[in-house]
Motif scaffolding. Structure first.
Motif, PDB file in Angstrom:
ATOM      1  N   THR A 233     -14.107  31.775  68.511  1.00  0.00           N
ATOM      2  CA  THR A 233     -15.200  32.902  69.005  1.00  0.00           C
ATOM      3  C   THR A 233     -15.658  33.368  67.572  1.00  0.00           C
ATOM      4  N   ASP A 234     -16.440  34.462  67.913  1.00  0.00           N
ATOM      5  CA  ASP A 234     -16.963  35.384  66.601  1.00  0.00           C
ATOM      6  C   ASP A 234     -15.565  36.212  66.052  1.00  0.00           C
ATOM      7  N   SER A 259     -22.579  34.487  67.803  1.00  0.00           N
ATOM      8  CA  SER A 259     -23.482  35.421  67.755  1.00  0.00           C
ATOM      9  C   SER A 259     -24.368  35.620  66.580  1.00  0.00           C
ATOM     10  N   ASP A 261     -24.759  37.912  64.382  1.00  0.00           N
ATOM     11  CA  ASP A 261     -24.003  38.142  63.123  1.00  0.00           C
ATOM     12  C   ASP A 261     -23.175  37.197  62.473  1.00  0.00           C
TER      13      ASP A 261
END
Length: 479
Positions: A233-234, A259, A261
């Motif tokens: 994940t992020d 995301s 970002d």
């Protein structure tokens, strides 16, 4: 009178070869050339243009009615799994993880790695994929890595070994004396490259940092699965960025559930993304990410992931990627009540991903990926005079993506060597490869046992909820 077609035995090392009168997709300036020639001298493209003057004794290949394009580049394929081709065709991603990571991956021997790589390498050459990154995450010891390299030495393709070991922690196995000694002796060449392959799960202490730093200090690129739903994940990208190890030497595979970002971090640090559209659509890593990558200017390449699920058909990869991108654009527009008037992603864009995008992902954009004088001669002639789908050719790039297929591959050239001509491989018989794979399959099946073998191939279905249909047949009350 036309020049007679060359015979396979006439393709000898060092003899110049020219393709005549074809449609040339250069994936470079000047773009698409009609009725054009491409001259190969030794291992290099030496001229591109119309009616080229060539050295005496040059072999001529008639490319009229065909399309000449750069050899394709696959930036993420678990080649060792090819020996179990199609076995997991009905798997979900969790079943793939359970089979290889938790249950049966440990039964594979070095000779099974060799068998899968050998078949995959031969198939790559046969289907016009002239460069393949082997995301080889089952290399439990250097002996396994030697087996992978043995296969590459027997097939005339261009390969990059992504050295990985999913049964160990990357900060541990990259620090062992055995691994570092093996890396120190790695026979890097124009035909064989090296990367390190490992993933970054969520954690607070980010122990993978040591593996990234080892790769950086030794000038080795890293390939990592990122943005995989429920797995990477992020958090991992945040830790990488904070530690300063996100660079232009990293390829992020899938990157489908990140995301904004995280995409910004990849863009800012010069990273590339390897998109495996059929995998992402079927296994659920997330929606294929090209529609997101375009927003941030992140270069994309294409990959097939694994033949334990899907084919190694790169035409399918291009077609699926273009269709998925356009589908998402339409869905996003419809959700807002809008209509897409112009498709943003074009056929020429996915051809770029399949060639130059792959070269850039591997740090090889100066050597391969386009039909450019001075680059290595990795070429693909798509021509089939008996195929209705190959006539007429009006829009060459769209034709490659939506009309052509592997059956239309006439000629493949790798590093100046013609390895396939008029639809037949030259000196690359399938029989010994098939026998090697058969022995490997027999062994793996015997280790699993018939019950586990069958259950692994046919995972049970969960009960599904049915929705009651309120519309029922009604007799005509007037009758």
């Amino acid at each position: 009178m036309p020049t007679p077609a060359p015979r396979p035995e006439e393709f000898v090392p060092g003899r110049p070869v020219v393709f005549r009168n074809g449609i040339v997709i250069t994936v470079d300036t000047p773009g698409v050339l009609l009725d054009a020639d491409v001259l190969i001298t030794d291992d290099t493209i030496t001229a591109v243009g119309q009616r080229l003057a060539v050295p005496e004794g040059t072999l001529e290949i008639d490319a009229s009615g065909g399309i000449l394009m750069p050899g394709m580049v696959d930036t993420h394929r678990h080649m060792w799994q090819t020996a179990l081709r199609g076995y997991g065709g009905d798997w979900a991603l969790s079943q793939y993880f359970v089979f290889y990571y938790l249950q049966h991956g440990q039964v594979f021997r070095p000779e099974d790695i060799y068998a899968g790589n050998l078949l995959s390498a031969l198939e790559s050459v046969d289907t016009g994929v002239t460069t393949t990154l082997d995301w080889s995450h089952a290399l439990r010891t250097p002996e396994y890595a030697d087996a992978a390299l043995q296969a590459f030495g027997e097939i005339p393709g261009r390969f990059v070994l992504g050295y990985g070991n999913y049964l160990g922690a990357p900060w541990e196995w990259t620090a062992t004396p055995e691994f570092r000694s093996w890396i120190g002796k790695f026979p890097t060449s124009d035909m064989l490259g090296l990367e390190i392959a490992f993933d970054v799960p969520d954690s607070e202490d980010f122990p993978e940092r040591a593996a990234f730093e080892y790769a950086r200090d030794n000038g080795i690129r890293v390939t990592t699965h990122a943005g995989v739903w429920g797995a990477t994940t992020d958090v991992g990208l945040h830790n990488m960025y904070k530690a300063g190890v996100m660079t232009d030497q990293i390829t992020y595979v899938h990157a489908a559930t990140l995301s904004p970002d995280s995409y910004q971090k990849i863009a800012a640090t010069g990273g590339t993304v390897s998109v495996s559209t059929e995998s992402e659509q079927s296994a659920g890593q997330g929606y294929p990410s090209t529609w997101e990558l375009r927003k941030y200017g992140i270069p994309a390449s294409l990959s097939m992931d694994t033949s334990v699920w899907w084919s190694a058909d790169y035409f399918s990869a291009m077609r699926a990627t273009l269709s998925a991108d356009r589908s998402r654009d339409h869905l996003e527009a419809h959700a807002k009540g809008d209509t897409i008037a112009v498709n943003k992603l074009r056929a020429e864009d996915v051809i770029w991903m399949a060639t130059m995008g792959g070269a850039k992902s591997l740090g090889m954009e100066d050597k391969i990926g386009s039909i450019t004088p001075g680059k290595k001669a990795d070429l693909l002639l798509i021509k089939n005079d008996q195929s209705p789908a190959m006539t007429p050719i009006l829009n060459p790039t769209a034709h490659v993506v939506y009309q052509a297929g592997t059956a239309d591959i006439n000629t493949v050239v790798v590093n100046g060597r013609v390895v396939k001509y008029e639809g037949a491989r030259i000196g690359l018989d399938l029989a010994p490869v098939r026998d090697t794979v058969a022995r490997s399959v027999e062994y793996v099946r015997s280790q699993l046992g018939e019950k586990d073998w069958e259950e692994g191939m046919h995972p049970p279905l969960d009960p599904t909820e049915e929705i009651e249909n309120p519309y029922t047949y009604q007799e005509d009350s007037a009758s």
